[in-house]
Design a protein around this motif. Structure first.
Motif, PDB file in Angstrom:
ATOM      1  N   LYS A   4       0.842  -1.213   0.000  1.00  0.00           N
ATOM      2  CA  LYS A   4       0.000   0.000   0.000  1.00  0.00           C
ATOM      3  C   LYS A   4       0.873   1.258   0.000  1.00  0.00           C
ATOM      4  O   LYS A   4       0.613   2.203  -0.752  1.00  0.00           O
ATOM      5  CB  LYS A   4      -0.927  -0.002   1.211  1.00  0.00           C
ATOM      6  CG  LYS A   4      -1.879   1.165   1.231  1.00  0.00           C
ATOM      7  CD  LYS A   4      -2.817   1.093   2.421  1.00  0.00           C
ATOM      8  CE  LYS A   4      -3.728   2.315   2.438  1.00  0.00           C
ATOM      9  NZ  LYS A   4      -4.596   2.319   3.609  1.00  0.00           N
ATOM     10  N   SER A  17       2.252   2.087  -3.312  1.00  0.00           N
ATOM     11  CA  SER A  17       1.263   2.553  -4.290  1.00  0.00           C
ATOM     12  C   SER A  17       0.831   3.994  -4.044  1.00  0.00           C
ATOM     13  O   SER A  17       0.123   4.569  -4.868  1.00  0.00           O
ATOM     14  CB  SER A  17       0.033   1.638  -4.270  1.00  0.00           C
ATOM     15  OG  SER A  17      -0.724   1.855  -3.088  1.00  0.00           O
ATOM     16  N   GLN A  18       1.217   4.581  -2.926  1.00  0.00           N
ATOM     17  CA  GLN A  18       0.813   5.945  -2.600  1.00  0.00           C
ATOM     18  C   GLN A  18       1.895   6.928  -3.052  1.00  0.00           C
ATOM     19  O   GLN A  18       2.987   6.944  -2.482  1.00  0.00           O
ATOM     20  CB  GLN A  18       0.551   6.079  -1.098  1.00  0.00           C
ATOM     21  CG  GLN A  18      -0.613   5.227  -0.625  1.00  0.00           C
ATOM     22  CD  GLN A  18      -0.794   5.273   0.878  1.00  0.00           C
ATOM     23  OE1 GLN A  18       0.145   5.114   1.632  1.00  0.00           O
ATOM     24  NE2 GLN A  18      -2.032   5.501   1.304  1.00  0.00           N
ATOM     25  N   GLU A  20       2.357   9.979  -2.523  1.00  0.00           N
ATOM     26  CA  GLU A  20       2.807  10.949  -1.528  1.00  0.00           C
ATOM     27  C   GLU A  20       3.871  10.378  -0.584  1.00  0.00           C
ATOM     28  O   GLU A  20       4.493  11.109   0.183  1.00  0.00           O
ATOM     29  CB  GLU A  20       1.633  11.526  -0.725  1.00  0.00           C
ATOM     30  CG  GLU A  20       0.899  10.531   0.156  1.00  0.00           C
ATOM     31  CD  GLU A  20      -0.235   9.771  -0.536  1.00  0.00           C
ATOM     32  OE1 GLU A  20      -1.074   9.223   0.191  1.00  0.00           O
ATOM     33  OE2 GLU A  20      -0.279   9.701  -1.783  1.00  0.00           O
ATOM     34  N   GLU A  69       6.487  10.862   3.941  1.00  0.00           N
ATOM     35  CA  GLU A  69       5.463  11.571   3.180  1.00  0.00           C
ATOM     36  C   GLU A  69       6.060  12.859   2.615  1.00  0.00           C
ATOM     37  O   GLU A  69       6.876  13.517   3.269  1.00  0.00           O
ATOM     38  CB  GLU A  69       4.267  11.886   4.078  1.00  0.00           C
ATOM     39  CG  GLU A  69       3.100  12.476   3.336  1.00  0.00           C
ATOM     40  CD  GLU A  69       1.880  12.705   4.210  1.00  0.00           C
ATOM     41  OE1 GLU A  69       0.873  13.175   3.670  1.00  0.00           O
ATOM     42  OE2 GLU A  69       1.938  12.434   5.425  1.00  0.00           O
TER      43      GLU A  69
END
Length: 176
Positions: free
Chosen positions: A22, A25-26, A28, A62
């Protein structure tokens, strides 16, 4: 099983964990900490190796340094009591690399068991000049549908060094 085999097995487990998939896949979030930085990091230099933090922590940052997620595996040689990780090793997960720790408050909520994966989650809560406030916790790494157990909670104030060339890269970019 050799140390290299154990390391590969643990790295494969982390890389294939749903949380990591996950995070990958982000857009940011980006994977952080290159191999060239490892020798200059306290955790990597003293706590990483066979029986300790067996693989280098997997870290995602992030964009803008708002938050950080780090996954580690804790080995048996980090125990203060048989099978229970030495609590003060957890405080080492909260240092910074571009500044100085002015204040660090740690609350231990549950035993940190050896031979387990843990997740450090940290968030920048405030930035004022060279001062950076961060809150975070360490929790168990769980599979989908399970609720993680919070093991350690912490808040900290870091002061960016005057000679630091970080400039606009404040916040959690100073933490790892």
């Amino acid at each position: 099983m050799s140390h290299d085999d154990v390391t590969r097995e643990l790295e494969d487990f982390i890389n294939n964990h749903p949380m990591v998939i996950k995070l990958k896949s982000q857009p940011e979030f980006s994977k952080s900490i290159s191999k060239s930085e490892i020798r200059h990091n306290f955790i990597e230099r003293t706590l990483t190796g066979p029986g300790k933090i067996v693989v280098s922590p997997f870290t995602w940052m992030e964009t803008g340094g708002k938050s950080l997620v780090q996954i580690s595996y804790l080995g048996m040689d980090l125990c203060g009591h048989p099978g229970i990780g030495f609590a003060n090793c957890c405080s080492a997960a909260f240092p910074n690399k571009n500044g100085m720790t002015a204040n660090l408050n740690i609350n231990f909520r549950a035993p940190v068991f050896a031979r387990n994966f843990v997740v450090l989650r940290a968030n920048t809560t405030k930035v004022q000049g060279r001062k950076i406030w961060v809150e975070g916790h360490i929790e168990t790494l769980v599979t989908e549908g399970e609720k993680p157990v919070v093991l350690v909670e912490a808040s900290a104030l870091f002061i960016e060094l005057r000679q630091s060339a970080v400039g606009a890269n404040l916040s959690l970019l100073a933490v790892s």
